[in-house]
Design a protein around this motif. Structure first.
Motif, PDB file in Angstrom:
ATOM      1  N   GLU A 186       5.028  -0.605  -0.893  1.00 57.33           N
ATOM      2  CA  GLU A 186       5.999  -1.681  -1.656  1.00 57.33           C
ATOM      3  C   GLU A 186       6.940  -0.904  -2.167  1.00 57.33           C
ATOM      4  O   GLU A 186       7.965  -1.686  -2.808  1.00 57.33           O
ATOM      5  CB  GLU A 186       5.054  -2.034  -2.978  1.00 57.33           C
ATOM      6  CG  GLU A 186       3.744  -3.023  -2.434  1.00 57.33           C
ATOM      7  CD  GLU A 186       2.343  -2.176  -1.925  1.00 57.33           C
ATOM      8  OE1 GLU A 186       1.449  -2.694  -1.308  1.00 57.33           O
ATOM      9  OE2 GLU A 186       2.700  -0.922  -2.053  1.00 57.33           O
ATOM     10  N   HIS A 200       8.482   6.054   1.534  1.00 57.95           N
ATOM     11  CA  HIS A 200       7.850   6.019   0.210  1.00 57.95           C
ATOM     12  C   HIS A 200       6.430   6.108   0.190  1.00 57.95           C
ATOM     13  O   HIS A 200       5.754   6.189   1.341  1.00 57.95           O
ATOM     14  CB  HIS A 200       8.324   4.721  -0.502  1.00 57.95           C
ATOM     15  CG  HIS A 200       8.272   4.643  -1.803  1.00 57.95           C
ATOM     16  ND1 HIS A 200       6.935   4.328  -2.476  1.00 57.95           N
ATOM     17  CD2 HIS A 200       9.104   4.772  -2.965  1.00 57.95           C
ATOM     18  CE1 HIS A 200       7.013   4.672  -3.915  1.00 57.95           C
ATOM     19  NE2 HIS A 200       8.386   4.767  -4.078  1.00 57.95           N
ATOM     20  N   SER A 201       5.598   6.763  -1.011  1.00 58.44           N
ATOM     21  CA  SER A 201       4.524   6.886  -0.963  1.00 58.44           C
ATOM     22  C   SER A 201       3.657   5.800  -0.927  1.00 58.44           C
ATOM     23  O   SER A 201       2.502   5.796  -0.783  1.00 58.44           O
ATOM     24  CB  SER A 201       4.017   7.816  -2.073  1.00 58.44           C
ATOM     25  OG  SER A 201       4.592   7.147  -3.233  1.00 58.44           O
ATOM     26  N   ALA A 202       4.357   4.486  -1.179  1.00 60.26           N
ATOM     27  CA  ALA A 202       3.487   3.204  -1.133  1.00 60.26           C
ATOM     28  C   ALA A 202       4.391   2.253  -0.534  1.00 60.26           C
ATOM     29  O   ALA A 202       5.728   2.320  -0.483  1.00 60.26           O
ATOM     30  CB  ALA A 202       3.414   2.734  -2.565  1.00 60.26           C
ATOM     31  N   THR A 247       2.535   4.659   8.487  1.00 60.73           N
ATOM     32  CA  THR A 247       2.137   6.174   7.752  1.00 60.73           C
ATOM     33  C   THR A 247       2.053   7.490   8.580  1.00 60.73           C
ATOM     34  O   THR A 247       2.052   7.128   9.787  1.00 60.73           O
ATOM     35  CB  THR A 247       0.850   5.992   7.116  1.00 60.73           C
ATOM     36  OG1 THR A 247      -0.157   5.844   7.999  1.00 60.73           O
ATOM     37  CG2 THR A 247       0.817   4.929   6.080  1.00 60.73           C
TER      38      THR A 247
END
Length: 645
Positions: free
Chosen positions: A216, A212-214, A278
């Motif tokens: 969370e 996911h890009s975040a 990341t």
């Protein structure tokens, strides 16, 4: 919207501003399909019985993950005069749950299990159009193309397979007067939940990457999920991952994921079970990843295919262990991406249509229409209009808006011609012209280009029909680009696995078959092949008392089958020796006098036909459908039975 419909009929284009662009395109497709928006045009009755059972079997995995989600969804909207619907890739309704009052209303327009809501059949509607466009859609009241559906407010989202093909759709339909503000979002979330659970369960033994890009966003319905082999080959992904990584259909089973993530596989796997980290994608975007691996990996052909069998597909999902069937599937895989006509041969009831559908779902045209035509079940006077369609007013009694025809309905997908050997000679000539010119000419119309994959099936020997002058030789060579023969049930090595799979359709409690009965069933000649076995097991499940009878046993069989199982003449030798001593099937009972079967086996065939006629209320067409044979075969058997009497 009445004015918009009139404008479409008069001008062939939608009234500006009446609909958004997507709905306007769908209305025009509906008009092109020959659907009149007004009036009470008769629609096909929902399918049931064996046809519905086969569809449920083909979609068993999707169903198993969709049912609990549908129950949860319905719990959120219960009492809102609405229902939740699951449809397959052909827009056939597989399962519904909803308020009793609205279910009754919905039945007025055949919004029920077994009905097809394909756009070319029902016009613009949430289910059919969402599947056609492969995108979530809401269709409110008068936005439905057919006026009769104007009381509906529907929101549907497509469900995708692990390789990005449309597998079906989930829909919330309700009365247009009720509030459905969040229905589309709920349907879309449900589709993602089904896809994610299905993906993780199917590849439980594979390496799994969550992204996911975040940070969370991990462990939420919005995360991307990718599954890969231990060697790093991409096996599957959910829609979020396909979008995030910009994957294409040809990437599956070919792409090394490390090239897309720009991180060596060894480094990626070394982070299993650790905190998210990341990576930078080739376009510079940053993604958070978490890697999961199975705690105990068991070699599985369903996860890491053999080198000669690179695709985890519908054919693999249909494989229950028979050597002959598997060999046929492996051969067919090599031509699915080539313009080669496929001819499937085999006795009546061996599963030729199921095999053809699996071929379609395993090839590059999956997600597009699969149109099946039984050439033996359509009256000869109607088959031309049924196949080729007709223009408005082409003949007396024709539908006002004309008809697209089954060939054009298969545009972009697969046309399956079952019992092709029973096609009249005149129609053979027209079909040959379509195959040669790649154009179809509706009755009273002009030629229209068509593009489809062709699969044909027959229980008879077409070469013999050619020699006898009943089948055109040039058409035979067109159809026989590549031929496979499916084994009869008595020849298969996987009887127990087949029976177990069939039982799961009608009883999810793990019902078993008593050992002595299973042995008798395994050795039976099965004149009706898989169709007959499915009918027998379905009836037995219905007769069994789940509270007091843990297994299917002799009392759950019809008396004629019990008698047949007890007859030594009805038994066959185990698979492998079947070629030496083959029992007769219903289709084979028409052999020449010198090859006539023993009287006991001929009696079994007569009994099977008599039972099918009784079950179908004397309707010969229905009996033929139940047995998977042509009406002509039944008439020949009846004539022979009268002569013997």
């Amino acid at each position: 919207m009445q004015l918009a419909r009139r404008h479409l009929l008069d001008h062939g284009a939608c009234l500006p501003s009446a609909l958004n662009d997507r709905l306007a395109r769908s209305w025009q497709r509906s008009l092109h399909a020959g659907l009149p928006p007004f009036g009470g045009r008769e629609l096909a009755e929902p399918v049931g019985g064996l046809s519905l059972s086969q569809s449920l079997e083909q979609n068993a995995q999707m169903l198993s993950f969709a049912r609990p989600v549908m129950d949860f969804m319905y719990g959120q909207i219960r009492g809102g005069d609405c229902m939740v619907v699951l449809a397959d890739v052909d827009s056939m309704l597989l399962h519904t749950v909803g308020d009793h009052g609205f279910l009754t209303k919905a039945q007025r327009v055949e919004l029920r299990t077994g009905a097809s809501w394909r756009e070319s059949v029902r016009g613009t509607n949430a289910i059919g159009t969402a599947i056609e466009d492969a995108s979530a859609l809401q269709v409110r009241a008068g936005e439905h193309y057919l006026e009769r559906n104007g009381f509906l407010h529907c929101s549907a989202a497509p469900i995708f397979t692990a390789q990005g093909a449309v597998a079906g759709a989930i829909d919330i339909s309700g009365d247009e007067r009720a509030s459905h503000m969040h229905a589309l979002g709920l349907a879309s979330s449900a589709a993602r939940l089904i896809e994610n659970n299905w993906l993780k369960a199917r590849y439980r033994d594979a390496v799994r990457v969550h992204l996911h890009s975040a940070a969370e966003g991990l462990d939420t319905p919005a995360e991307g999920i990718v599954v890969l082999s231990e060697s790093g080959t991409l096996l599957g992904a959910n829609q979020e991952a396909i979008r995030a990584l910009r994957l294409a259909p040809h990437d599956f089973f070919a792409l090394q994921l490390e090239t897309r993530l720009q991180e060596r596989l060894a480094h990626l796997l070394a982070r299993t079970g650790r905190e998210p980290h990341t990576v930078r994608l080739p376009d510079g975007r940053r993604m958070f990843l978490r890697v999961e691996r199975p705690t105990q990996r068991t070699p599985s052909r369903a996860v890491v295919p053999e080198a000669h069998e690179p695709r985890l597909d519908a054919l693999a999902a249909s494989d229950t262990g028979d050597t002959q069937w598997r060999r046929a599937a492996q051969q067919v895989r090599r031509i699915l991406d080539k313009p080669i006509a496929l001819l499937i041969q085999g006795e009546s009831g061996v599963g030729k249509e199921v095999f053809a559908r699996a071929c379609h779902d395993s090839g590059p045209r999956r997600g597009r229409p699969f149109v099946a035509v039984n050439c033996a079940a359509i009256p000869e006077s109607l088959i031309e209009a049924e196949l080729f369609g007709y223009a408005p007013g082409a003949y007396t009694g024709a539908q006002k808006g004309g008809s697209l025809g089954r060939i054009r309905e298969a545009e972009g997908g697969t046309l399956f011609l079952d019992e092709i050997g029973d096609m009249p000679l005149l129609l053979q000539t027209r079909l040959l012209r379509v195959l040669q010119e790649k154009k179809v000419t509706p009755l009273g119309g002009t030629p229209v280009p068509v593009d489809f994959a062709l699969v044909s099936a027959t229980h008879c020997v077409l070469a013999d029909a050619v020699a006898e002058g009943r089948f055109r030789s040039d058409l035979y060579y067109r159809l026989n680009g590549f031929s496979v023969k499916l084994p009869a049930l008595r020849e298969r090595e996987d009887f127990d696995a087949l029976a177990t799979r069939m039982l799961a359709q009608w009883d999810d409690g793990g019902v078993r078959i008593a050992p002595d009965l299973l042995a008798a069933l395994r050795g039976y000649a099965w004149p009706g092949n898989l169709r007959q076995l499915a009918s027998v097991l379905q009836t037995a499940c219905a007769l069994r008392d789940p509270a007091h009878e843990p297994a299917i046993d002799w009392p759950h069989l019809a008396s004629d089958l019990r008698d047949a199982l007890a007859s030594p003449a009805a038994r066959v030798q185990p698979a492998g020796k079947a070629a030496e001593t083959r029992a007769i099937s219903v289709g084979q009972a028409n052999a020449a006098p010198e090859a006539a079967p023993p009287a006991a086996l001929r009696k079994i065939a007569h009994q099977a036909i008599a039972q099918a006629l009784a079950d179908g209320g004397g309707n010969v067409s229905e009996a033929a459908r139940r047995l998977g044979i042509s009406r002509q075969t039944i008439y020949r058997h009846l004539k022979k039975a009268d002569a013997e009497a």
